[in-house]
Write a protein that holds these residues in place. Sequence first.
Motif, PDB file in Angstrom:
ATOM      1  N   ASN A   1       0.826  -1.230   0.000  1.00  0.00           N
ATOM      2  CA  ASN A   1       0.000   0.000   0.000  1.00  0.00           C
ATOM      3  C   ASN A   1       0.851   1.267   0.000  1.00  0.00           C
ATOM      4  O   ASN A   1       0.449   2.287   0.571  1.00  0.00           O
ATOM      5  CB  ASN A   1      -0.969   0.032   1.203  1.00  0.00           C
ATOM      6  N   MET A   2       2.034   1.196  -0.610  1.00  0.00           N
ATOM      7  CA  MET A   2       2.925   2.360  -0.587  1.00  0.00           C
ATOM      8  C   MET A   2       2.676   3.268  -1.792  1.00  0.00           C
ATOM      9  O   MET A   2       3.466   3.364  -2.722  1.00  0.00           O
ATOM     10  CB  MET A   2       4.387   1.914  -0.515  1.00  0.00           C
ATOM     11  N   THR A   3       1.520   3.921  -1.762  1.00  0.00           N
ATOM     12  CA  THR A   3       1.182   4.938  -2.760  1.00  0.00           C
ATOM     13  C   THR A   3       2.086   6.150  -2.517  1.00  0.00           C
ATOM     14  O   THR A   3       2.715   6.243  -1.453  1.00  0.00           O
ATOM     15  CB  THR A   3      -0.289   5.363  -2.594  1.00  0.00           C
ATOM     16  N   PRO A   4       2.163   7.101  -3.460  1.00  0.00           N
ATOM     17  CA  PRO A   4       2.981   8.297  -3.206  1.00  0.00           C
ATOM     18  C   PRO A   4       2.605   9.011  -1.892  1.00  0.00           C
ATOM     19  O   PRO A   4       3.464   9.456  -1.144  1.00  0.00           O
ATOM     20  CB  PRO A   4       2.683   9.193  -4.416  1.00  0.00           C
ATOM     21  N   GLU A   5       1.271   9.071  -1.614  1.00  0.00           N
ATOM     22  CA  GLU A   5       0.821   9.752  -0.385  1.00  0.00           C
ATOM     23  C   GLU A   5       1.278   8.989   0.864  1.00  0.00           C
ATOM     24  O   GLU A   5       1.740   9.587   1.835  1.00  0.00           O
ATOM     25  CB  GLU A   5      -0.713   9.865  -0.351  1.00  0.00           C
ATOM     26  N   ASN A   6       1.131   7.649   0.822  1.00  0.00           N
ATOM     27  CA  ASN A   6       1.529   6.837   1.972  1.00  0.00           C
ATOM     28  C   ASN A   6       3.033   6.835   2.180  1.00  0.00           C
ATOM     29  O   ASN A   6       3.509   6.802   3.320  1.00  0.00           O
ATOM     30  CB  ASN A   6       1.024   5.401   1.825  1.00  0.00           C
ATOM     31  N   LEU A   7       3.789   6.885   1.074  1.00  0.00           N
ATOM     32  CA  LEU A   7       5.252   6.946   1.201  1.00  0.00           C
ATOM     33  C   LEU A   7       5.642   8.215   1.956  1.00  0.00           C
ATOM     34  O   LEU A   7       6.453   8.164   2.881  1.00  0.00           O
ATOM     35  CB  LEU A   7       5.921   6.920  -0.178  1.00  0.00           C
ATOM     36  N   PHE A   8       5.030   9.333   1.581  1.00  0.00           N
ATOM     37  CA  PHE A   8       5.356  10.588   2.279  1.00  0.00           C
ATOM     38  C   PHE A   8       4.881  10.539   3.732  1.00  0.00           C
ATOM     39  O   PHE A   8       5.559  11.043   4.630  1.00  0.00           O
ATOM     40  CB  PHE A   8       4.766  11.811   1.564  1.00  0.00           C
TER      41      PHE A   8
END
Length: 319
Positions: free
Chosen positions: A184-191
């Motif tokens: 679940n490492m979307t760009p938003e979750n990565l940040f």
Amino acid sequence: PPQVGIIRTLKIGIYFALWFALSTGYNLQNKVRLNLLPLPWCQSAFSLFVGTAFVMPLWLTGLRKAPILSKDAIMTLLPIAFCHSIGHIGAVVSAGAGAVSFTQIVKAAEPVFTCFLSALILGSRVAPLTVLSLVPIVFGVALASVTELSFTWVAFGGAMLSNLAFAIRNICSRASMDKPKGENMTPENLFGVLTVMSFLFALPLALIMEGPKALAVTAGAIATSGPGPILKASVATGLYFYTYNEVAMLALNNVHPVTHAVANTIKRVVILVACVVMFKTPMTPLCTAGSGIAIAGGYLYSLAKGREKAAAKAAADKK
């Protein structure tokens, strides 16, 4: 269908408008809160805490799919988070010690660090045109620094430390592309994950650097301005910082890296002008010229880097 293209363009336009607005808001609000409570290390940690407090409920309530991280994924992200933390602190220390516009000018030199460190650490070959584009950046930053009326070594050093840390962060990100990042490492979750980890680095650093004087400085600031404005400015800055970075990641995910880099250059001009107008920062003609040269160099670097990547891709496709 044409409608899909129009909707996509509109969506990207909204991302960019939000990115510019939130980023400008962050830089203005950051200076306001530092004027109210001059504790840059603590304020940096507090911004990352606000980001953590913003994203955690989204994961816990299921409004956003929570990231699932293995031990390997955490080990991959830790050095990136540490550099993110130091980069953020450096920029805030710089903004607290001098004019925000000056911090932005010195921050324009980040590509110089990225370029040389990529060659040094990753052994990347840098095209001559890309190296040439760094000349106006170095010259512009040097000219603006020498003629900056509010120049302080702390402001200059903080911005340079930020450049170094963010350049290393970018290189670590590039080097870890094929390493595990979790589910679940979307760009938003990565940040979001980087923000939580960065806060865990920033808090002990803030306590070491400013812990002994934090209570006395805070008490003095509350006596002068009252607790309400300080808390409001500090929370607003943290929300601006988190949301502008998340929107920037969404924008990056939807456009070519060169488009993103060019937009980043334009964003710096918008922030620079907004800060000069808002804080009535006096700038000498030479300082203005230096700023323009440095930012133009950043734009040329973006274009040269784009050509370099396109040439590398074409060569790879031929094989």
